[in-house]
Enzyme design. Structure first.
Site, PDB file in Angstrom:
ATOM      1  N   GLU A 144      -6.186 -10.817  -1.025  1.00 40.14           N
ATOM      2  CA  GLU A 144      -6.777 -10.507   0.323  1.00 40.14           C
ATOM      3  C   GLU A 144      -8.342 -10.724  -0.058  1.00 40.14           C
ATOM      4  OE1 GLU A 144      -5.409  -7.198   2.351  1.00 40.14           O
ATOM      5  OE2 GLU A 144      -3.627  -7.637   1.802  1.00 40.14           O
ATOM      6  N   ASP A 199     -12.235 -10.560  -0.364  1.00 37.29           N
ATOM      7  CA  ASP A 199     -13.579 -10.571   0.183  1.00 37.29           C
ATOM      8  C   ASP A 199     -14.578  -9.744  -0.535  1.00 37.29           C
ATOM      9  OD1 ASP A 199     -12.411  -8.274   1.184  1.00 37.29           O
ATOM     10  OD2 ASP A 199     -12.589  -8.854   3.348  1.00 37.29           O
ATOM     11  N   GLU A 219       0.611  -1.201  -0.047  1.00 44.60           N
ATOM     12  CA  GLU A 219      -0.164   0.025  -0.078  1.00 44.60           C
ATOM     13  C   GLU A 219       0.849   1.291  -0.051  1.00 44.60           C
ATOM     14  OE1 GLU A 219      -2.659  -0.303   3.055  1.00 44.60           O
ATOM     15  OE2 GLU A 219      -4.037  -1.897   2.352  1.00 44.60           O
ATOM     16  N   ASN A 242       1.953  -5.434  -3.066  1.00 43.88           N
ATOM     17  CA  ASN A 242       0.775  -5.710  -2.778  1.00 43.88           C
ATOM     18  C   ASN A 242       0.083  -4.275  -2.620  1.00 43.88           C
ATOM     19  OD1 ASN A 242      -1.366  -7.956  -2.215  1.00 43.88           O
ATOM     20  ND2 ASN A 242      -1.419  -6.895  -0.091  1.00 43.88           N
ATOM     21  N   HIS A 292     -10.508  -6.333  -2.145  1.00 47.61           N
ATOM     22  CA  HIS A 292     -11.683  -5.997  -1.091  1.00 47.61           C
ATOM     23  C   HIS A 292     -12.675  -5.333  -1.882  1.00 47.61           C
ATOM     24  CE1 HIS A 292      -9.177  -7.302   2.159  1.00 47.61           C
ATOM     25  NE2 HIS A 292      -8.170  -6.455   1.771  1.00 47.61           N
TER      26      HIS A 292
HETATM   27  C1  XIL Z   1      -6.437  -6.127   8.321  1.00 43.62           C
HETATM   28  C2  XIL Z   1      -6.487  -7.401   9.131  1.00 43.62           C
HETATM   29  O1  XIL Z   1      -7.711  -8.137   8.488  1.00 43.62           O
HETATM   30  C3  XIL Z   1      -7.072  -6.730  10.385  1.00 43.62           C
HETATM   31  O2  XIL Z   1      -7.515  -7.812  11.541  1.00 43.62           O
HETATM   32  C4  XIL Z   1      -6.444  -5.672  11.240  1.00 43.62           C
HETATM   33  O3  XIL Z   1      -6.914  -5.122  12.348  1.00 43.62           O
HETATM   34  C5  XIL Z   1      -6.110  -4.663  10.202  1.00 43.62           C
HETATM   35  O4  XIL Z   1      -5.526  -5.096   9.103  1.00 43.62           O
HETATM   36  N1  XIL Z   1      -4.828  -4.286   3.940  1.00 43.62           N
HETATM   37  C6  XIL Z   1      -3.893  -5.157   4.187  1.00 43.62           C
HETATM   38  C7  XIL Z   1      -4.418  -6.217   5.316  1.00 43.62           C
HETATM   39  O5  XIL Z   1      -2.795  -5.553   3.695  1.00 43.62           O
HETATM   40  O6  XIL Z   1      -3.009  -6.553   6.299  1.00 43.62           O
HETATM   41  C8  XIL Z   1      -5.403  -5.740   6.300  1.00 43.62           C
HETATM   42  O7  XIL Z   1      -5.927  -6.760   7.112  1.00 43.62           O
HETATM   43  C9  XIL Z   1      -6.513  -5.287   5.443  1.00 43.62           C
HETATM   44  C10 XIL Z   1      -6.191  -4.228   4.425  1.00 43.62           C
END
Ligand code: XIL
Length: 462
Positions: free
Chosen positions: A283, A285, A175, A218, A254
């Site tokens: 990641e 969802d 990020e 990422n 996401h």
């Molecule tokens: C999130 C986790 O799922 C949570 O448990 C934590 O509180 C915050 O981070 N981008 C990412 C992940 O790269 O590491 C993040 O994970 C979600 C967004």
């Protein structure tokens, strides 16, 4: 087929039919109240031998999940992980604040737990993440430029060497770009003190620390073609042209109604792959439910399969109940570890056979709720949900614990095994369900002193 009556001692109870109606009325009358009271529920789903991991493997991909060390002791969590997934990403345990809370003092305990579990099951491990502005301990933000540079390189080196040979891919930098149209780097201690060059430096340090690990950049909101993904694309192109080591780009993915799966998702993955890097969905969802969520999941899987360098998919958790966006129910298993329609859509997009035994891709899942309880008995309700294609029939089994007896049923045609404890339920006019649609059947259990909820067995669809 003829449904034989349940082998129960009905005592003075009225005949099955009348009793069923009476109980059904009770269910309807009390369901609302009881729902608010949090009545116990459990569920189970059975599909054919296909799992996320095996269906993805048949396509040459891994299927992974984020894992939290604190849940590994929960048997349903571990069982679902072990059955379905071939890769893990520690959800928080490898982040800077977790592994180096104080300068040069490393604590790998929780991450090691996940790595040990994954290795014992032959799963791949994604390392997440080495350099990120978030979940960063305060001491890092306080450092001046030269100190920060050595702290960053030391962090990368120590963490990667600890896991050397065990990590399939590392998210080296996470990020680093801003949202919106600027295409600029995000402000962070690294960016602000070290400038654009921190990303390149992190990747070079990482290559030296574990030459066998794939090194990924990422990010999120980079899933379609837009200003942010263009900026990442230009960085990767520059790295490739100058020989800066980078092997993969992770697309967090996401999604929700404000940020749906982009229509150019596949095309965007492909243009990165064409730069000579692997792409991974890291990641995933998708908030929502039912068939719309299922369709979106299927589309993501198809996009990955459409890009030969898309090497795997990781969902950001196993069960909705532990999701970081739990209220959006964005994952493949519900809070009771029952597979959702989205699960079936993923299996089917992966070319899996799904459940059913009737051939084709007909699948169903079942979940259980206690809808009423009183001294001596309770009513149970099983919801049957079709997978990603329409079904014309279903079969579900319910097992009660002796000396419990089922004394009434409704909305289904039951048959019984010889013990009288296992009820196989088939439709009673409610066998045809559209994709993602549900029906339910119910039953009354006389507890005879044992109040355990019944166990759900397989749901098969035709
Ligand atoms: C999130 C986790 O799922 C949570 O448990 C934590 O509180 C915050 O981070 N981008 C990412 C992940 O790269 O590491 C993040 O994970 C979600 C967004």
């Amino acid at each position: 087929m003829t449904a034989s009556p349940p082998p129960v001692d009905r005592g003075p109870a009225p005949p099955l039919r009348r009793r069923s109606r009476a109980r059904r009325a009770l269910v309807l009358a009390t369901a609302g109240l009881l729902a608010a009271g949090g009545v116990g529920a459990l569920s189970d789903t059975a599909h054919a031998a296909t799992t996320l991991g095996s269906a993805a493997a048949a396509q040459g991909r891994y299927f992974g999940t984020a894992v939290a060390a604190g849940h590994l002791g929960e048997s349903a969590y571990a069982a679902t992980l072990d059955r379905e997934f071939t890769s893990v990403t520690p959800e928080n345990e490898m982040k800077w604040d977790a592994v180096e809370p104080n300068r040069n003092s490393f604590s790998f305990g929780q991450a090691d737990q996940i790595v040990g579990h994954a290795q014992s099951k032959g799963m791949k491990i994604r390392g997440h993440t080495l350099v990120w502005h978030s979940q960063l301990p305060g001491w890092v933000s306080g450092l001046g430029a030269s100190d920060l540079r050595s702290a960053m390189n030391n962090h990368i080196t120590q963490v990667m060497q600890h896991y050397k040979g065990k990590i399939h891919s590392w998210d080296v930098v996470n990020e680093a770009f801003q949202d919106g149209s600027s295409g600029a780097r995000r402000s962070s201690p690294f960016q602000d003190r070290l400038g654009n060059g921190f990303i390149e430096e992190a990747f070079r340090t990482a290559r030296t620390a574990d030459p066998a690990a794939k090194l990924c950049y990422n990010d999120y909101n980079t899933d379609g073609v837009n200003a942010k993904s263009n900026a990442v694309y230009n960085m990767v192109k520059d790295f490739k042209s100058r020989g800066v080591p980078i092997d993969c780009v992770g697309f967090q993915s996401h999604f929700n109604s404000a940020s749906p799966v982009p229509s150019d998702y596949r095309a965007n993955l492909q243009r990165f792959a064409d730069l000579g890097v692997d792409v991974q969905i890291t990641e995933l969802d998708i908030e929502g439910s039912g068939s719309s969520q299922a369709t979106s999941y299927g589309n993501v899987v198809k996009a990955c399969l459409g890009v030969s360098r898309c090497t795997g998919i990781t969902v950001w958790g196993i069960t909705d109940k532990y999701s970081w966006r739990s209220s959006g129910t964005p994952l493949l298993f519900d809070g009771n570890y029952a597979a959702k329609p989205a699960y079936d859509a993923v299996i089917s997009a992966l070319g899996g056979t799904g459940g059913g035994g009737g051939g084709g891709s007909a699948t169903c899942s079942v979940s259980y709720t206690t809808t009423a309880q009183w001294n001596g008995g309770f009513n149970g309700q099983v919801t049957v949900t079709a997978g990603s294609t329409a079904i014309t029939g279903w079969t579900a089994t319910v097992t009660v614990t002796p000396p419990q007896k089922v004394s009434a049923t409704w909305n289904g045609s039951p048959t019984w095994d010889s013990s009288g404890n296992v009820m196989t339920m088939r439709p009673n006019g409610n066998g045809s369900l559209a994709a993602g649609a549900s029906t339910s059947f119910g039953f009354t259990v006389m507890t005879n002193g044992n109040t355990s909820p019944p166990l759900l067995g397989s749901c098969t669809a035709s």
